[in-house]
Design a protein around this motif. Structure first.
Motif, mmCIF file in Angstrom:
data_model
loop_
_atom_site.group_PDB
_atom_site.id
_atom_site.type_symbol
_atom_site.label_atom_id
_atom_site.label_comp_id
_atom_site.label_asym_id
_atom_site.label_seq_id
_atom_site.Cartn_x
_atom_site.Cartn_y
_atom_site.Cartn_z
ATOM 1 N N ASP A 1 -3.416 37.430 39.419
ATOM 2 C CA ASP A 1 -2.176 36.815 39.863
ATOM 3 C C ASP A 1 -1.124 36.820 38.751
ATOM 4 O O ASP A 1 -1.380 36.321 37.658
ATOM 5 C CB ASP A 1 -2.487 35.371 40.287
ATOM 6 N N MET A 2 -0.012 37.428 39.016
ATOM 7 C CA MET A 2 1.089 37.391 38.055
ATOM 8 C C MET A 2 2.384 37.330 38.861
ATOM 9 O O MET A 2 2.972 38.366 39.210
ATOM 10 C CB MET A 2 1.064 38.628 37.151
ATOM 11 N N PRO A 3 2.811 36.095 39.228
ATOM 12 C CA PRO A 3 3.964 35.993 40.137
ATOM 13 C C PRO A 3 5.250 36.514 39.512
ATOM 14 O O PRO A 3 5.428 36.457 38.294
ATOM 15 C CB PRO A 3 4.067 34.485 40.397
ATOM 16 N N PHE A 4 6.115 37.006 40.370
ATOM 17 C CA PHE A 4 7.434 37.421 39.889
ATOM 18 C C PHE A 4 8.226 36.189 39.456
ATOM 19 O O PHE A 4 8.073 35.105 40.026
ATOM 20 C CB PHE A 4 8.205 38.136 41.008
ATOM 21 N N ILE A 5 9.011 36.372 38.428
ATOM 22 C CA ILE A 5 9.893 35.293 37.967
ATOM 23 C C ILE A 5 11.324 35.805 38.049
ATOM 24 O O ILE A 5 11.606 36.949 37.674
ATOM 25 C CB ILE A 5 9.583 34.909 36.500
ATOM 26 N N VAL A 6 12.217 34.968 38.567
ATOM 27 C CA VAL A 6 13.628 35.362 38.612
ATOM 28 C C VAL A 6 14.446 34.308 37.859
ATOM 29 O O VAL A 6 14.372 33.116 38.160
ATOM 30 C CB VAL A 6 14.131 35.480 40.065
ATOM 31 N N LEU A 7 15.187 34.765 36.882
ATOM 32 C CA LEU A 7 16.078 33.880 36.137
ATOM 33 C C LEU A 7 17.488 34.043 36.690
ATOM 34 O O LEU A 7 18.036 35.147 36.693
ATOM 35 C CB LEU A 7 16.058 34.253 34.647
ATOM 36 N N VAL A 8 18.050 32.945 37.203
ATOM 37 C CA VAL A 8 19.402 32.988 37.763
ATOM 38 C C VAL A 8 20.344 32.255 36.807
ATOM 39 O O VAL A 8 20.127 31.084 36.492
ATOM 40 C CB VAL A 8 19.435 32.290 39.152
ATOM 41 N N PRO B 1 10.020 31.691 48.424
ATOM 42 C CA PRO B 1 8.658 31.889 48.934
ATOM 43 C C PRO B 1 7.868 32.934 48.149
ATOM 44 O O PRO B 1 6.645 32.989 48.228
ATOM 45 C CB PRO B 1 8.874 32.379 50.374
ATOM 46 N N LYS B 2 8.550 33.787 47.404
ATOM 47 C CA LYS B 2 7.862 34.924 46.774
ATOM 48 C C LYS B 2 7.846 34.860 45.262
ATOM 49 O O LYS B 2 7.080 35.580 44.621
ATOM 50 C CB LYS B 2 8.598 36.213 47.175
ATOM 51 N N ALA B 3 8.742 34.072 44.665
ATOM 52 C CA ALA B 3 8.875 34.133 43.206
ATOM 53 C C ALA B 3 9.050 32.737 42.613
ATOM 54 O O ALA B 3 9.388 31.791 43.318
ATOM 55 C CB ALA B 3 10.083 34.990 42.841
ATOM 56 N N LEU B 4 8.805 32.654 41.308
ATOM 57 C CA LEU B 4 9.135 31.436 40.583
ATOM 58 C C LEU B 4 10.572 31.609 40.106
ATOM 59 O O LEU B 4 10.910 32.647 39.548
ATOM 60 C CB LEU B 4 8.201 31.274 39.388
#
Ligand SMILES: Nc1ncnc2c1ncn2[C@@H]1O[C@H](COP(=O)(O)OP(=O)(O)OP(=O)(O)O)[C@@H](O)[C@H]1O
Length: 376
Positions: A235-242, A173-176
């Motif tokens: 707007d600069m959404p957080f990105i998380v690389l898993v 819901p909060k990050a890409l």
């Protein structure tokens, strides 16, 4: 003739036995064990830590010490393992306002918690991640945006992948979210929600795109005079690389790009979560000091003490002695160390939760200028 010194000695011994018995009286075994350990390490009459406060907590004990001149905080903290062994609990020592706080978790923990999490309950955190429930039954949540990278380790079958599903669901819901999954099946159901890379070709394309995005963001923040993404008004959404099972990453180019992201992306809102059985420096991805950039760590069952220390630090062999319970792990972030029971998210429930929310991939593609990942 009466031998006074013999009598005094006998009296001293009797008193110290009495003190030990009194210290270890029912209900006080844990602080008693800590104080006995202190007596052995820092004998009376020399500079030593002094107990100023102790209190039972729902999950164990909280004790506060002052250190007499001549005893350093590091010296005290370096004895964590002795304290842990003495009280058979997980001991966490930190310094707050000049006092030394010792938290001891000994409480028996629940063995199962179903997934239930609403990131909106943590408005002060940009990327709240539920790590698991501690021995007092409290959900431990940390802000990945602050960390900003997380290492997940443990022998197979004890909950690494499950935790990654929990993390992704909490973050969506909060990050890409981008997922690198060389096992190829585990995260397939996320293909319409995350940028998914399951082959080396896809992974390289993804890494190049993320690096371009990182450069673009650095330029944008620089032009706007912002030091970090939280200050940027647009707007600069957080990105998380898993990345699941990073031992599989052999390609030098991919390693290079991930390494750059881990080192440079903190300020621009890109976080990396890496999972592996054992994060040895022999792995290509952890060569040099990349592993040290991961300040937050969660470690499930480990095969031996060396592996546990590899993840949690020299003072923490405990992951080798965790009970054999799926999802039971040790969370370390900065000076905090806690035993936790992670929430369980079964795949069928994970899939159900995402029904009707297919959107993230196109957002991510736009954001990262990845039109479409190349066909396999
Ligand atoms: N927090 C948890 N609570 C209860 N059961 C769990 C939990 N985490 C995992 N399990 C159960 O344990 C099994 C193995 O978990 P998981 O696949 O996450 O292990 P893993 O460490 O990723 O193993 P591998 O490296 O082989 O993928 C799963 O089938 C799951 O049902």
């Amino acid at each position: 003739m009466i031998n006074i010194s013999k009598k005094t000695n006998a009296l001293g011994e009797a008193l110290s036995t009495l003190r030990v018995v009194w210290r270890r009286r029912k209900g006080q075994e844990i602080p008693g064990a800590i104080l006995d350990t202190i007596d052995v390490i820092w004998p009376e009459g020399k500079p030593r830590p002094l107990l100023t406060h102790k209190k039972q907590t729902p999950g164990g004990w909280h004790m506060i010490f002052t250190l007499m001149p001549g005893v350093s905080f590091n010296e005290f903290k370096n004895k964590t393992e002795y304290f842990s062994d003495a009280c058979r609990g997980l001991v966490d020592i930190k310094k707050v306002n000049g006092f030394v706080h010792m938290n001891i978790s000994t409480g028996s923990m629940e063995n199962f918690y179903p997934y239930s999490f609403n990131p909106e309950d943590y408005p002060k955190m940009d990327l709240p991640v539920p790590v698991g429930y501690d021995s007092s039954g409290k959900l431990v949540v940390f802000d990945l945006a602050e960390s900003p990278h997380l290492l997940v380790a443990g022998v197979p079958g004890f909950g690494k992948s499950n935790f990654l599903h929990v993390l992704i669901h909490a973050l969506l819901p909060k990050a890409l979210v981008a997922v690198m999954d060389f096992k190829r099946l585990e995260f397939a159901y996320l293909k319409n929600h995350c940028a998914l890379a399951r082959t080396e070709v896809e992974a390289l394309a993804l890494m190049k795109a993320l690096n371009r995005e990182m450069e673009r963001r650095i330029d944008l923040l620089d032009a706007a005079g912002c030091a970090k993404v939280q200050e940027f008004k647009d707007d600069m959404p957080f990105i998380v690389l898993v990345c699941d099972e990073v031992a599989e990453i052999e390609n030098e180019e991919i390693v290079y790009y991930i390494d750059r992201i881990v080192r440079l992306a903190r300020a621009v809102g890109i976080s990396v979560v890496m999972a592996t059985q054992r994060p040895s420096k022999k792995l290509k991805i952890f060569k040099d000091d990349t592993r040290d950039m991961f300040l937050a760590r969660i470690c499930y069952q480990m095969a031996d003490e060396i592996s546990s220390r590899m993840v949690l630090g020299e003072q923490c062999p405990q992951a080798a002695y965790l009970p054999e319970i799926k999802g039971r792990g040790i969370f370390k972030y900065g000076m905090t160390i806690k035993e936790v029971q992670s929430m369980c998210l079964y795949l069928k429930d994970a899939k159900k939760m995402l029904e009707g929310t297919e959107k993230a991939v196109s957002d991510f593609a736009q954001c990262c200028s990845v039109k479409r990942l190349p066909p396999r």
